[in-house]
Design a protein around this motif. Structure first.
Motif, short mmCIF file in Angstrom:
data_model
loop_
_atom_site.label_atom_id
_atom_site.label_comp_id
_atom_site.label_asym_id
_atom_site.label_seq_id
_atom_site.Cartn_x
_atom_site.Cartn_y
_atom_site.Cartn_z
N UNK A 215 4.44 -0.96 11.38
CA UNK A 215 4.78 0.12 10.46
C UNK A 215 3.69 0.36 9.43
N UNK A 216 4.10 0.61 8.19
CA UNK A 216 3.14 0.91 7.13
C UNK A 216 3.78 0.65 5.78
N UNK A 217 2.93 0.61 4.74
CA UNK A 217 3.37 0.41 3.37
C UNK A 217 2.58 1.34 2.47
N UNK A 218 3.22 1.76 1.37
CA UNK A 218 2.51 2.63 0.43
C UNK A 218 3.16 2.57 -0.94
N UNK A 219 2.37 2.91 -1.96
CA UNK A 219 2.89 3.11 -3.29
C UNK A 219 3.33 4.56 -3.45
N UNK A 220 4.16 4.78 -4.44
CA UNK A 220 4.76 6.11 -4.67
C UNK A 220 4.92 6.24 -6.17
N UNK A 221 4.27 7.24 -6.76
CA UNK A 221 4.25 7.36 -8.22
C UNK A 221 4.69 8.76 -8.63
N UNK A 222 5.77 8.84 -9.40
CA UNK A 222 6.25 10.11 -9.92
C UNK A 222 6.13 10.07 -11.44
N UNK A 223 5.08 10.69 -12.00
CA UNK A 223 4.90 10.68 -13.46
C UNK A 223 5.95 11.55 -14.15
N UNK A 224 6.54 11.03 -15.19
CA UNK A 224 7.52 11.76 -15.99
C UNK A 224 6.92 12.22 -17.31
N UNK A 225 5.87 11.58 -17.74
CA UNK A 225 5.12 11.94 -18.94
C UNK A 225 3.79 11.19 -18.84
N UNK A 226 2.85 11.40 -19.77
CA UNK A 226 1.58 10.66 -19.68
C UNK A 226 1.74 9.15 -19.71
N UNK A 227 2.85 8.63 -20.24
CA UNK A 227 3.01 7.18 -20.29
C UNK A 227 4.32 6.69 -19.67
N UNK A 232 6.81 2.97 -7.32
CA UNK A 232 7.61 2.39 -6.24
C UNK A 232 6.71 1.79 -5.17
N UNK A 233 7.22 0.72 -4.57
CA UNK A 233 6.60 0.14 -3.37
C UNK A 233 7.55 0.37 -2.21
N UNK A 234 7.02 0.96 -1.11
CA UNK A 234 7.84 1.32 0.06
C UNK A 234 7.20 0.78 1.33
N UNK A 235 8.02 0.31 2.24
CA UNK A 235 7.55 -0.07 3.59
C UNK A 235 8.38 0.66 4.63
N UNK A 236 7.72 1.05 5.72
CA UNK A 236 8.38 1.39 6.97
C UNK A 236 8.11 0.21 7.89
N UNK A 237 9.06 -0.68 8.05
CA UNK A 237 8.86 -1.87 8.88
C UNK A 237 10.21 -2.35 9.39
N UNK A 238 10.20 -3.47 10.10
CA UNK A 238 11.42 -3.89 10.78
C UNK A 238 12.41 -4.62 9.88
N UNK A 239 11.93 -5.28 8.84
CA UNK A 239 12.79 -6.15 8.05
C UNK A 239 12.58 -5.92 6.57
N UNK A 240 13.64 -5.72 5.78
CA UNK A 240 13.49 -5.59 4.33
C UNK A 240 12.98 -6.87 3.70
N UNK A 241 12.48 -6.75 2.48
CA UNK A 241 11.96 -7.88 1.73
C UNK A 241 13.02 -8.38 0.76
N UNK A 242 12.73 -9.50 0.14
CA UNK A 242 13.57 -9.97 -0.96
C UNK A 242 13.17 -9.22 -2.23
N UNK A 243 14.06 -9.21 -3.20
CA UNK A 243 13.74 -8.57 -4.47
C UNK A 243 12.49 -9.19 -5.09
N UNK A 244 12.36 -10.52 -4.96
CA UNK A 244 11.18 -11.20 -5.52
C UNK A 244 9.90 -10.72 -4.84
N UNK A 245 9.96 -10.47 -3.52
CA UNK A 245 8.77 -10.00 -2.81
C UNK A 245 8.41 -8.58 -3.22
#
Length: 419
Positions: A215-227, A232-245
């Motif tokens: 699969x693949x992984x990518x970051x995702x950034x939606x700015x709401x203001x300058x600061x 977000x971290x997103x994967x398209x893969x076979x198995x979800x991660x733990x919250x710690x990961x």
């Protein structure tokens, strides 16, 4: 006036089970139509109610004018929109960004709390709308319609009867599929000590993160203001991660790639969305239908759901106004066939996910590509897009897919897609 259903057996034209995006959207449309008596069954406060979620979609940039044509799919949601962006950006693995203008489309974000307020304001003005906070235990056909057996927060059994029931609850089992990946993600709402974001540009896919084996992984950034932004971290893969990961991946992304510096994480959201080429049955009884993700509204190869839910809700409401019930397929057959090929190609590694999506955004006009992702392109347009993909691996996969066996798998614990 909208009112809570009394704690006694109740009969209405329609019962909607579930208060997520699809249940609320259908309730919104039925309230606007104003011709039917309906009951929305929402889970009571507690672990069954999901936390606040974020949904994103693109639609026509109408500049506040009355929407027409396809714009009506989402044009009545503007007062719930939290932010929007006129430009989108893709970061390939080599770091050279691709910034595109999707005009006349615009990427929009709304939070579930604002959406709920919008829907409930419409329900309050509808004499036929009822809202019940209860746990739906069973849904079944009856001789003259269907019934939903519920348990109230006080523990009382309650039966709701209706001509039609639309059930949006997650399925316990996914339909048998040839290929299945998971879109799984965790996002932080961050506030930085100094201005770090461009509020006019949404980073749709940032591939400058380590890639999984499948699969693949990518970051995702939606700015709401300058600061402020959703990072977000997103994967398209076979198995979800733990919250710690997920948190470790977000820490590396925020520090090493985005270089945010000092920042505060104000809240977080997390979810898992099946990406599968299984066939989702929408009619499960004479008078019982599945809607939303449970009825196949999630686009298999991308996870986009929200816009399809709006189209489906409008179509259901229109059919009910005409005196019959139907739940149309959220996506066309060509779109689903192409998604089955892409899912298999990503899962086998025949195509490189970051290169595949970067190539599309570089070589295909953005407005056409976004319509393609929504299943709103002609055969000719789809042919021209296909020529921008790795033709050999995609053809090989297209030949293979029809002969692959379908296997059933348990459904993951599903979050609601941010798309």
């Amino acid at each position: 006036m909208s009112r809570a259903a009394e704690p006694a057996d109740h009969t209405s034209d329609v019962v909607i089970v579930g208060g997520g995006a699809s249940g609320l959207s259908l309730a919104h449309q039925l309230a606007a139509a104003g011709r039917l008596d309906f009951t929305l069954v929402e889970a009571p406060d507690g672990p069954r109610r999901p936390p606040e979620r974020t949904w994103c979609y693109w639609d026509q940039n109408t500049g506040g004018s009355q929407a027409t044509g396809d714009e009506q799919d989402t044009g009545d949601l503007q007062e719930a929109v939290s932010a929007s962006w006129s430009r989108l950006r893709i970061h390939p693995t080599d770091g050279r960004p691709v910034t595109v203008d999707p005009s006349p489309l615009r990427y929009r974000m709304l939070r579930s709390a604002e959406f709920e307020r919008l829907v409930y304001s419409g329900l309050a003005r509808s004499s036929g709308a009822h809202v019940l906070r209860a746990t739906a235990d069973t849904v079944r056909d009856t001789a003259d319609g269907a019934e939903v057996r519920c348990t109230t927060p006080e523990g009382r059994a309650l039966t709701l009867r209706a001509r039609h029931v639309f059930d949006s609850r997650p399925r316990p089992l996914l339909p048998p599929a040839r290929t299945e990946l998971m879109q799984h993600f965790r996002g932080w709402f961050v506030r930085t000590d100094t201005d770090r974001f461009d509020p006019t540009v949404a980073d749709l896919m940032d591939f400058r993160v380590p890639q999984p084996q499948h699969g693949l992984a990518f970051g995702y950034v939606l700015p709401l203001s300058p600061n402020q932004a959703l990072v977000e971290y997103t994967e398209f893969s076979r198995t979800p991660l733990t919250t710690e990961a997920y948190d470790a991946a977000l820490t590396r992304y925020s520090r090493d790639v985005l270089e945010l510096g000092a920042h505060t994480v104000e809240s977080a959201e997390q979810g898992v969305i099946p990406m599968t080429d299984g066939h989702f049955t929408r009619r499960v009884g004479r008078s019982v239908f599945r809607i939303g993700a449970a009825g196949g509204a999630t686009r298999p190869a991308t996870g986009y759901t929200f816009a399809a839910v709006q189209r489906q809700s409008r179509a259901i409401a229109a059919a009910l106004r005409d005196g019959h019930a139907r739940v149309p397929p959220p996506h066309g057959r060509r779109a689903l066939a192409m998604d089955a090929v892409l899912l298999r190609a990503l899962d086998t590694g025949r195509v490189d996910g970051p290169d595949f999506f970067t190539r599309l955004f570089r070589r295909v006009p953005t407005e056409r590509l976004l319509r393609f992702l929504d299943g709103d392109t002609s055969v000719r347009e789809e042919w021209t897009i296909g020529l921008r993909t790795p033709i050999g691996p995609m053809l090989r996969t297209a030949v293979e897919v029809p002969f692959l066996p379908r296997r059933a798998r348990p459904a993951p614990r599903i979050g609601e897609s941010h798309r």
